[in-house]
Design a protein around this motif. Sequence first.
Motif, PDB file in Angstrom:
ATOM      1  N   ASP A 139     -75.925 -17.630  -9.971  1.00 29.07           N
ATOM      2  CA  ASP A 139     -76.659 -17.377  -9.357  1.00 29.07           C
ATOM      3  C   ASP A 139     -77.191 -15.349  -8.789  1.00 29.07           C
ATOM      4  O   ASP A 139     -76.468 -14.583  -9.975  1.00 29.07           O
ATOM      5  CB  ASP A 139     -75.915 -17.195  -8.275  1.00 29.07           C
ATOM      6  CG  ASP A 139     -76.332 -17.123  -6.937  1.00 29.07           C
ATOM      7  OD1 ASP A 139     -77.798 -16.746  -6.311  1.00 29.07           O
ATOM      8  OD2 ASP A 139     -75.868 -17.826  -5.709  1.00 29.07           O
ATOM      9  N   PRO A 213     -77.989 -21.239  -3.586  1.00 32.21           N
ATOM     10  CA  PRO A 213     -76.143 -20.647  -3.434  1.00 32.21           C
ATOM     11  C   PRO A 213     -74.743 -21.620  -2.893  1.00 32.21           C
ATOM     12  O   PRO A 213     -75.502 -22.372  -2.134  1.00 32.21           O
ATOM     13  CB  PRO A 213     -76.365 -19.294  -2.767  1.00 32.21           C
ATOM     14  CG  PRO A 213     -77.400 -19.829  -2.378  1.00 32.21           C
ATOM     15  CD  PRO A 213     -78.319 -20.801  -2.150  1.00 32.21           C
ATOM     16  N   ASP A 214     -73.674 -21.265  -3.632  1.00 33.01           N
ATOM     17  CA  ASP A 214     -72.713 -21.782  -2.741  1.00 33.01           C
ATOM     18  C   ASP A 214     -72.122 -20.698  -2.234  1.00 33.01           C
ATOM     19  O   ASP A 214     -71.518 -19.946  -2.630  1.00 33.01           O
ATOM     20  CB  ASP A 214     -71.771 -22.267  -4.019  1.00 33.01           C
ATOM     21  CG  ASP A 214     -70.748 -22.803  -3.749  1.00 33.01           C
ATOM     22  OD1 ASP A 214     -70.205 -23.261  -2.835  1.00 33.01           O
ATOM     23  OD2 ASP A 214     -69.522 -23.373  -4.789  1.00 33.01           O
ATOM     24  N   GLN A 215     -72.043 -21.910  -0.690  1.00 33.73           N
ATOM     25  CA  GLN A 215     -71.133 -21.124   0.389  1.00 33.73           C
ATOM     26  C   GLN A 215     -70.082 -21.157   0.171  1.00 33.73           C
ATOM     27  O   GLN A 215     -68.990 -20.573   1.212  1.00 33.73           O
ATOM     28  CB  GLN A 215     -72.063 -21.307   1.560  1.00 33.73           C
ATOM     29  CG  GLN A 215     -73.379 -21.189   1.621  1.00 33.73           C
ATOM     30  CD  GLN A 215     -73.613 -19.655   1.347  1.00 33.73           C
ATOM     31  OE1 GLN A 215     -72.670 -18.174   1.587  1.00 33.73           O
ATOM     32  NE2 GLN A 215     -75.148 -20.044   0.829  1.00 33.73           N
ATOM     33  N   THR A 216     -69.048 -20.933  -1.041  1.00 32.60           N
ATOM     34  CA  THR A 216     -67.551 -21.543  -0.618  1.00 32.60           C
ATOM     35  C   THR A 216     -66.909 -20.329  -0.601  1.00 32.60           C
ATOM     36  O   THR A 216     -67.745 -18.795  -1.039  1.00 32.60           O
ATOM     37  CB  THR A 216     -66.997 -22.232  -1.522  1.00 32.60           C
ATOM     38  OG1 THR A 216     -67.678 -23.579  -1.954  1.00 32.60           O
ATOM     39  CG2 THR A 216     -65.330 -22.478  -1.934  1.00 32.60           C
ATOM     40  N   ARG A 217     -65.977 -20.050   0.605  1.00 32.23           N
ATOM     41  CA  ARG A 217     -65.331 -18.659   1.003  1.00 32.23           C
ATOM     42  C   ARG A 217     -64.137 -18.742   0.351  1.00 32.23           C
ATOM     43  O   ARG A 217     -63.544 -19.325  -0.968  1.00 32.23           O
ATOM     44  CB  ARG A 217     -65.478 -18.655   2.843  1.00 32.23           C
ATOM     45  CG  ARG A 217     -66.567 -18.459   2.757  1.00 32.23           C
ATOM     46  CD  ARG A 217     -66.916 -18.183   4.045  1.00 32.23           C
ATOM     47  NE  ARG A 217     -67.852 -18.888   4.667  1.00 32.23           N
ATOM     48  CZ  ARG A 217     -68.977 -17.025   4.762  1.00 32.23           C
ATOM     49  NH1 ARG A 217     -68.714 -16.202   4.132  1.00 32.23           N
ATOM     50  NH2 ARG A 217     -69.805 -17.237   4.817  1.00 32.23           N
ATOM     51  N   ARG A 302     -66.466 -21.397  -7.000  1.00 27.70           N
ATOM     52  CA  ARG A 302     -67.409 -21.022  -6.725  1.00 27.70           C
ATOM     53  C   ARG A 302     -68.377 -21.941  -7.475  1.00 27.70           C
ATOM     54  O   ARG A 302     -68.448 -21.821  -9.165  1.00 27.70           O
ATOM     55  CB  ARG A 302     -68.094 -20.100  -5.957  1.00 27.70           C
ATOM     56  CG  ARG A 302     -67.335 -19.624  -5.320  1.00 27.70           C
ATOM     57  CD  ARG A 302     -68.095 -18.409  -4.613  1.00 27.70           C
ATOM     58  NE  ARG A 302     -67.069 -17.909  -3.330  1.00 27.70           N
ATOM     59  CZ  ARG A 302     -67.521 -16.572  -2.879  1.00 27.70           C
ATOM     60  NH1 ARG A 302     -68.431 -15.459  -2.866  1.00 27.70           N
ATOM     61  NH2 ARG A 302     -66.912 -15.759  -2.109  1.00 27.70           N
TER      62      ARG A 302
END
Length: 863
Positions: A139, A213-217, A302
């Motif tokens: 990414d 994209p990975d939106q893990t916070r 992520r």
Amino acid sequence: MGLIVRLCICLCLCLLFFDKSRSQFEWIAYDKIDEIMDRVNSVTAGNCFNKQPSELVLPEEAVYQKPSIEMLKKDIIMRNRTQLLHVRNIAHRNALLYSYLFQRLFDFEEPGLTYILLHNAADVTGGQSMINGSGIYFDQDKYYAHWYKNFFNKTIPLFGPYAWRADDFYDAFNWKNEWTNHTIQEEDIGAGRNHQYTSRYNRGNEWYSKWLPDQTRNDQGRGKPVHTVQLLLAERMYKLRDVAQNIEFYGPPHPEDPQGPTLWTRPYFDCGRSNKWIISAVSPIVDIYPRHTEYRHLQAMRNLAVAVTDIDFIMMDINQCAETGQTNAQSNDPQSKQPNLFAATDKCKPTTRCEPLMGFGFRRGGYQCLCQPGFRYPPYQDGPFKGYVIEKATQEEYANNFDCLKVELYQQIPQNFYQSNVEIFAARTRRSADSQAEMSNNSIYNGDLSKDPILPPLIESLSHVNPIAAISSPTVSLLKSSIQQFALFSGKLITGFDNDDPEHQKKKSRSKRYAFERPSRVASVMQLYDRLNRDPNLCELMTEDQLTMPGDVLNDVDIQFESQARLALTLSHFLSSFYQVVNPAEDFPLRKAELELTDEQLIGEVLAAVGGDYKAVGVGIFFDRGKFRNYRLPYFGPYAFRPEKDISRKYTVVDWAGLPDGYENEIWFRTMKARWATNADRSELTEFWLKLFIRSDYSGNTLVHHESGFPLYSYAPELKHGQWFPPTFQCSRNYTLPRQWIVTYAVPFFGLDALGINLEFKGVVRVDTYLSYLDINQCSMPHYVPNAFKGSDRCDYQSTVCEPIFGRGFRLGKYKCRCRPGYEYPFIDQNDFFNGDAMDTQWEVLMSNNSRMSRFDQLKCRI
């Protein structure tokens, strides 16, 4: 006159371009196959940049039965889908590998640039007939390029090394000017022009949006499954450490998750690279981001990249048969619910049914038409009607042929036998008393014969062979005594013993030998297999020879387990290319030299290999003495396996050099070493050429050739250079390795010697598979075909022909007896063949005490 000629030419051209019948004959209507073929042929390498994005993709329904975890646990993967299965396994394996290495190793110990490039190239060369391309795509600003000098804890904008099989027809080093499929081109897609593969305007990047994209916070590891690894390393030679090391890392989704670890893209045109229609399997790579920071609350696990593996769409078989059943509709797997775009495009007539064939690719005719139950083939037809013959027929030929004839005068399957049938069965020869006690009394038609209210009296009444004694009625008349005396005399005259004498009743009689009797060798093999499966601890009382089956048990193993063999071959290609191309002493202006392989990297390789293939018991890399210099012991053999047979995320890695007997004296290692240790000649191996294009700087403004040389080349083995070894029962001491029946494939890998000039034998890559997944073929074969089970079927050779049923595993009776040309199936039971299980069961009944109740002689076709 010239005007008339021009008009005629224009008319012909109009008819040519506007005619939608692209089939061989006009009577075949324009269907979905023609539509997809027109879309495929309309895109080329020259005009793909001018096409709309919608013209560069095909419907998702164009690929049917895409393998997934849910399907692997429930359904049978047909042979025409083993290519897709291998592509899925390699994508899952790469995701596991990089997820483990990125989390397990420190920045400077992670795989370098050349490691990643050679790894992608090995996926393509190892899966020569299955994989078209392989790559990993990161990414935006997510890859830490530690292999640049003075570039610690920094990311580059985009990084996407992608390797594909290139066209080498006009290459200078290909002096034969023939396509070899041995040239691999690899580029960093994140560098140079058209490098924005994360943009929604990019053509052919559907694999990016599957996981990125990975939106893990800031919740570390949320939604990311944990994989558990147990490490058993060697303390010294032939001695493992007392305490195992347990490691946990985050990786692709768990197999039980609805999505599964791998997703599929729609078929798309790979414009500007391989310029082919391909379909990709995509699996996520998990790592912590950001890495080194004081703000720990910002760190999270992520999906930073995706592992992508491609297959040529044109090479995949299509299924033209109509959809039957509700298997896909009832499945919880969303990928198995997709309809088949080409369903019902076959030309089978109502009296026949369609069955797909393998090996035809994307073209018509990959099916055969079998007669429906209640119909038979015409006398002149030898077997089913082939689809490729029907598709080439004219309209008149199609109308007058390819039909089955209706069967008249059906027979009902017999359920019970009555006293009227006594004379028929009284004439059958008895088995000897000792052999009768070992036979089974079960029948698939009646169940337990003792529960039938009619059969026990009937069996009692037929206790002897003498027909006259059987039909005599109990009366008190003088006629009764005369008949009884005559019956006793005739019985003694015919059978040789007195029916009233109990000693004579126990006398053993000679049994008739049948051509259908299964060889004792098959029975001994299956007895050994079942015995150790029931009680694995018995292996401690048996010798090594007793724990090994004959080699001809592995009939057709090179086809059924080709994917597992190519998994070992892929590892061998990577190790061979790495030890021949990489030189740690090299120095480059911007980037560091590639370091030697470490033990952690090799542990990750075998761990990912066994985790990506559900049929693999274990995978190992075994170095010869002193060939792995970056280790403290003379031998190093990491071997990874799953402790549980079910698909799970728990793995065990053991250093085989620490086991009590080591591995240097194992038959598979000694055989490979004896063959290649002194004869590692380049002429006997296959040469592969690598065209590697890397980024010129940190930003990736342009692409340049790899500094080590262009093109690079390496020598690696093929499948024929490896060897399948006979099935063995793995009886490990202290239960270190799982105790079960395995089949082993071993292939060598090579590297340069100490002088860097000649090739030398470095070690062996081994993959073990479950013997229970190997299908048995009991049908007759030529005498030169090594098959321990051939000719053990029960089909009537005069009226039926045996056909194996694949996908049932290592079990007997998985075949069917289909009627020969000129014969018909006589029973009215919505079937057109005799099942192998029923044939075997009735044969056992025939050979048992209830032989007079067997229907074996009726399980044949009639004229």
